[in-house]
Design a protein around this motif. Structure first.
Motif, PDB file in Angstrom:
ATOM      1  N   LEU A 217       0.655  -1.220   0.037  1.00  7.01           N
ATOM      2  CA  LEU A 217      -0.142  -0.001  -0.087  1.00  7.01           C
ATOM      3  C   LEU A 217       0.899   1.216   0.089  1.00  7.01           C
ATOM      4  O   LEU A 217       0.727   2.272  -0.805  1.00  7.01           O
ATOM      5  CB  LEU A 217      -1.129  -0.105   1.367  1.00  7.01           C
ATOM      6  CG  LEU A 217      -2.089  -0.853   1.099  1.00  7.01           C
ATOM      7  CD1 LEU A 217      -2.950  -0.705   2.563  1.00  7.01           C
ATOM      8  CD2 LEU A 217      -2.982  -0.768   0.128  1.00  7.01           C
ATOM      9  N   ARG A 218       1.984   1.272   0.769  1.00  4.53           N
ATOM     10  CA  ARG A 218       2.850   2.341   1.139  1.00  4.53           C
ATOM     11  C   ARG A 218       3.439   2.565  -0.250  1.00  4.53           C
ATOM     12  O   ARG A 218       3.725   3.533  -0.729  1.00  4.53           O
ATOM     13  CB  ARG A 218       3.933   1.943   2.066  1.00  4.53           C
ATOM     14  CG  ARG A 218       4.273   3.316   2.683  1.00  4.53           C
ATOM     15  CD  ARG A 218       5.483   3.046   3.785  1.00  4.53           C
ATOM     16  NE  ARG A 218       5.056   2.230   4.784  1.00  4.53           N
ATOM     17  CZ  ARG A 218       4.516   2.808   6.080  1.00  4.53           C
ATOM     18  NH1 ARG A 218       4.581   3.945   6.143  1.00  4.53           N
ATOM     19  NH2 ARG A 218       4.419   1.900   6.773  1.00  4.53           N
TER      20      ARG A 218
ATOM     21  N   LEU B 282      -0.441   4.582  -1.640  1.00  7.09           N
ATOM     22  CA  LEU B 282      -1.783   4.653  -0.785  1.00  7.09           C
ATOM     23  C   LEU B 282      -1.560   5.008   0.684  1.00  7.09           C
ATOM     24  O   LEU B 282      -2.564   5.449   1.594  1.00  7.09           O
ATOM     25  CB  LEU B 282      -2.535   3.440  -0.866  1.00  7.09           C
ATOM     26  CG  LEU B 282      -2.909   3.149  -2.456  1.00  7.09           C
ATOM     27  CD1 LEU B 282      -3.400   1.593  -2.531  1.00  7.09           C
ATOM     28  CD2 LEU B 282      -4.180   4.080  -2.929  1.00  7.09           C
ATOM     29  N   LEU B 283      -0.398   5.240   1.206  1.00  9.53           N
ATOM     30  CA  LEU B 283      -0.248   5.504   2.352  1.00  9.53           C
ATOM     31  C   LEU B 283       0.683   6.765   2.571  1.00  9.53           C
ATOM     32  O   LEU B 283       1.607   6.878   3.185  1.00  9.53           O
ATOM     33  CB  LEU B 283       0.846   4.440   3.231  1.00  9.53           C
ATOM     34  CG  LEU B 283      -0.339   3.201   3.654  1.00  9.53           C
ATOM     35  CD1 LEU B 283       0.875   2.140   4.470  1.00  9.53           C
ATOM     36  CD2 LEU B 283      -1.372   3.736   4.573  1.00  9.53           C
ATOM     37  N   ASP B 284       0.225   7.695   1.727  1.00 11.31           N
ATOM     38  CA  ASP B 284       1.048   8.926   2.115  1.00 11.31           C
ATOM     39  C   ASP B 284       0.691   9.338   3.508  1.00 11.31           C
ATOM     40  O   ASP B 284      -0.109   8.957   4.173  1.00 11.31           O
ATOM     41  CB  ASP B 284       0.563  10.038   1.139  1.00 11.31           C
ATOM     42  CG  ASP B 284      -0.833  10.447   1.042  1.00 11.31           C
ATOM     43  OD1 ASP B 284      -1.479  11.237   0.545  1.00 11.31           O
ATOM     44  OD2 ASP B 284      -1.521   9.785   2.161  1.00 11.31           O
ATOM     45  N   SER B 285       1.678  10.146   4.234  1.00 16.42           N
ATOM     46  CA  SER B 285       1.698  10.227   5.629  1.00 16.42           C
ATOM     47  C   SER B 285       0.807  11.703   5.725  1.00 16.42           C
ATOM     48  O   SER B 285       1.124  12.224   6.841  1.00 16.42           O
ATOM     49  CB  SER B 285       3.118  10.650   5.900  1.00 16.42           C
ATOM     50  OG  SER B 285       3.767  11.564   4.936  1.00 16.42           O
ATOM     51  N   ARG B 286       0.020  11.933   5.110  1.00 14.30           N
ATOM     52  CA  ARG B 286      -1.058  12.810   5.189  1.00 14.30           C
ATOM     53  C   ARG B 286      -1.785  12.198   6.431  1.00 14.30           C
ATOM     54  O   ARG B 286      -2.431  10.984   6.420  1.00 14.30           O
ATOM     55  CB  ARG B 286      -1.926  13.269   3.920  1.00 14.30           C
ATOM     56  CG  ARG B 286      -1.572  14.800   3.680  1.00 14.30           C
ATOM     57  CD  ARG B 286      -2.337  14.807   2.350  1.00 14.30           C
ATOM     58  NE  ARG B 286      -2.643  13.798   1.691  1.00 14.30           N
ATOM     59  CZ  ARG B 286      -3.764  13.356   0.877  1.00 14.30           C
ATOM     60  NH1 ARG B 286      -4.979  13.925   1.371  1.00 14.30           N
ATOM     61  NH2 ARG B 286      -3.711  12.355   0.078  1.00 14.30           N
ATOM     62  N   PRO B 287      -2.244  13.383   7.287  1.00 16.31           N
ATOM     63  CA  PRO B 287      -3.061  12.665   8.437  1.00 16.31           C
ATOM     64  C   PRO B 287      -4.455  12.555   7.714  1.00 16.31           C
ATOM     65  O   PRO B 287      -4.883  12.779   6.875  1.00 16.31           O
ATOM     66  CB  PRO B 287      -3.516  13.932   9.209  1.00 16.31           C
ATOM     67  CG  PRO B 287      -2.342  15.006   8.772  1.00 16.31           C
ATOM     68  CD  PRO B 287      -2.059  14.532   7.477  1.00 16.31           C
ATOM     69  N   PRO B 288      -5.282  11.357   8.443  1.00 21.42           N
ATOM     70  CA  PRO B 288      -6.443  11.010   7.769  1.00 21.42           C
ATOM     71  C   PRO B 288      -7.270  12.214   7.697  1.00 21.42           C
ATOM     72  O   PRO B 288      -7.436  13.084   8.709  1.00 21.42           O
ATOM     73  CB  PRO B 288      -7.056  10.066   8.842  1.00 21.42           C
ATOM     74  CG  PRO B 288      -6.143  10.131   9.913  1.00 21.42           C
ATOM     75  CD  PRO B 288      -4.824  10.731   9.508  1.00 21.42           C
TER      76      PRO B 288
END
Lengths: 223, 267, 223
Positions: free
Chosen positions: C182-183, C187-193
């Protein structure tokens, strides 16, 4: 219901139901509705592949001469009690609002001359149409706006509605009483008034109406 | 209307029928739907087909009606008077030989149009009456007494894509990586952190210690981090001195700074 | 109306109308009446000497197997839509909505960790799972019960269904990409949810989601 019918219903999920079944369906829908339903409206509720037009022919035949008959109203259909049995229904009668003579005449003129502009109605009656008259007929949903006339001022026109036809038991506007004779006698021709013939008075109208009519008169006198 | 005026005008009206019609006109003038309506009513006294009507006679009748109304001081709306003027004009046209220099429709043409209008109005009235006499809904014909409402069933289908699913999962599994409301300040040791560090260690030392040794592990190698940690540790040490919990000393410029905790007896 | 019918109506003033005519009458009355009508009520409205009972037998027979049937309600009668045609009286509209965030997360956890107990789901999400969420996923047939877990309390477990696989185009849940993938896929950018910072995006969410989010935030600040 026989098991044969049951099968028919189940099959209908995949193919058009048999004609007899379609007839039952439109019978049920029309019975349940106080308003006329069009073939398209019925078709939308019926199983895929149904064609209510054919079933309608059968159903109308079936109800000929019955206590309830299947009336056609424009493009739609509705069950209505047979007119000769109205006397039995006196208790269901709700007093309809009495229409003024002006309203009745205006309605007739719109029905026979539609689409009719306000100026045309006034020309025929020789008197201005009060706003209340048009409003009342609109409110009863017996008239509606038609297309604007392609004459100077592009005046609005009025037409009768399906509710009008339903109320007076007309299938189409062609069924209006004596329409042919009127046409043959040239009484439905739009003859422009000659020269300085006096038009309806403007004295009792409010400004809005006078302005509207001025617009309309463009078409009466403009050409 | 007074009896006197009626008697006075008796001779104006020739027949009983005409008189009745005229009385109806005058009494009900408000009930008339304009001058055309009056003309149509007057035309009935001629007892002929509207197509054969004498417009001249009709014009005279109308003018007499207007006169009568005036004599009775009945105020007529302007359009009745306009019609009277027009009919007077029409009458003169019909009586005088046509003037070839004059433009516009002839008297006969105008008369014919008026006759047409009357016939048309008459026809519309008849049709309106016929229409009203039809088998009407709610009077002769009736609708279904208990119409069933077509139920509108609203089906809601929920959907989600694989991407939604994976993002949702990733969001939960990596939640720890997110520290809400904390700016990303990886290489900055705050004074609070340094203070915590100092407070924790100070109890274990009884003698002068270089404050550099209080810098936490992991903050010594990276120059950026070491700078931040040194500054905050120094500031934290000053805080402790201010609070009377430690003493600082520096033997020379740029020489190491030493810290010594102060015992309770020294405070 | 034929002249024959006319005669029948006129005659009826003096003698009982023919049976066929009586049948038409009760048909019309039952059609137009808002309430079921008893034989006595109908009789009272009908011409003298009429006996609607006999006509009723004929009329009921006539409507047997039709789209509407003549039902008896206590002592009264009323037309009713044939039971097998009830489907024509409802119209279905389908609306597609996005699954809520809570439901997506719960579903994702079940998919990645199945069989998963409710406690496990809650532990991973860090927030309690509402019954509605599980019910909704069950109703959509995306999750089902798995075997009970052999731990104290023998809790039920949840698994994803074949319908779930179909919808997401998966052959097995093992096809689901892992965190690393995913990363790698970005798909796992470190943007907060979405939602952990109050931002402008909030206004466009509906209330349900906002409420769910509040629930989630409880967990974020809790530890």
């Amino acid at each position: 219901m026989s098991s044969e019918d049951q099968d028919a219903v189940e099959e209908s999920l995949f193919q058009a139901p048999p004609l007899a079944e379609q007839e039952r369906m439109i019978e049920a829908m029309l019975f349940a509705s106080a308003e006329p339903l069009s073939l398209r409206e019925m078709s939308a509720r019926m199983p895929h592949g149904s064609d209510p037009a054919e079933a309608m022919v059968l159903l109308r035949k079936r109800y000929e001469g019955r206590g309830v008959t299947l009336a056609r109203v424009g493009d739609s259909y509705a069950f209505r009690t047979a007119p000769d049995l109205g006397f039995l229904m006196s208790r269901e009668t709700t007093e309809t609002r009495k229409l003024s003579r002006a309203a009745i005449e205006t309605l007739a003129i719109i029905a026979y001359h539609q689409p009719a502009t306000r100026a045309e109605i006034e020309e025929i009656r020789g008197v201005s149409v009060s706003r209340g008259t048009i409003d009342q007929l609109m409110e009863m949903e017996w008239i509606r706006f038609g297309r604007r006339k392609m004459t100077p001022g592009r005046p609005v026109t009025y037409m009768v509605t399906d509710a009008f036809m339903d109320h007076f038991g007309l299938e189409t506007v062609r069924d209006l009483p004596g329409l042919k004779e009127l046409r043959a006698a040239g009484l439905l021709d739009s003859r422009p008034p000659l020269g300085s013939f006096p038009g309806p008075g403007e004295t009792e109208e409010d400004l809005d109406e006078a302005m509207e009519r001025d617009e309309d008169q463009g078409d009466m006198f403009g050409d | 209307m007074s009896d006197d005026s009626e008697r006075q005008d008796d001779d104006m009206w020739e027949t009983v029928a005409e008189r009745r019609a005229a009385e109806a006109l005058i009494v009900d003038v408000d009930g008339f739907e304009g001058p055309l309506d009056v003309l149509l009513t007057l035309s009935r006294t001629q007892k002929v087909d509207l197509r054969k009507i004498s417009v001249l006679t009709l014009a005279e009748q109308y003018l007499a009606f207007v006169e009568k109304a005036r004599s009775l001081r009945i105020e007529l709306a302007a359009d009745y008077l306009v019609m009277a003027a027009w009919l007077a004009f029409l009458k003169s046209r019909l009586l005088l030989p046509p003037d070839p220099t004059e433009e516009g429709p002839s008297g006969e043409e105008l008369a014919a149009h008026l006759a047409f209008q009357l016939e048309r109005l008459q026809a519309m009235r008849q049709r309106a009456a016929q229409l009203m006499a039809r088998d009407r809904l709610g009077r002769d014909r009736f609708v279904r007494g208990v119409p069933e409402q077509v139920e509108l069933a609203r089906n809601v289908t929920y959907t989600a894509s694989l991407l939604d699913l994976m993002q949702g999962y990733a969001r939960i599994r990596t939640r720890d990586e997110f520290r809400p409301f904390v700016m990303d300040r990886e290489s900055i040791l705050t004074m609070e952190e340094a203070l915590d560090q100092l407070r924790g260690m100070i109890g274990y030392t009884g003698d002068w210690v270089d404050i550099i040794s209080f810098i936490p592990d992991g903050w010594r190698r990276d120059p950026k981090k070491r700078r931040s940690a040194t500054a905050s540790t120094f500031a934290a040490a000053l805080e402790l001195v201010k609070a009377g919990k430690a003493t600082l000393r520096q033997s020379d410029t740029f020489a190491p700074i030493h810290l010594k905790p102060r015992g309770p007896d020294e405070q």
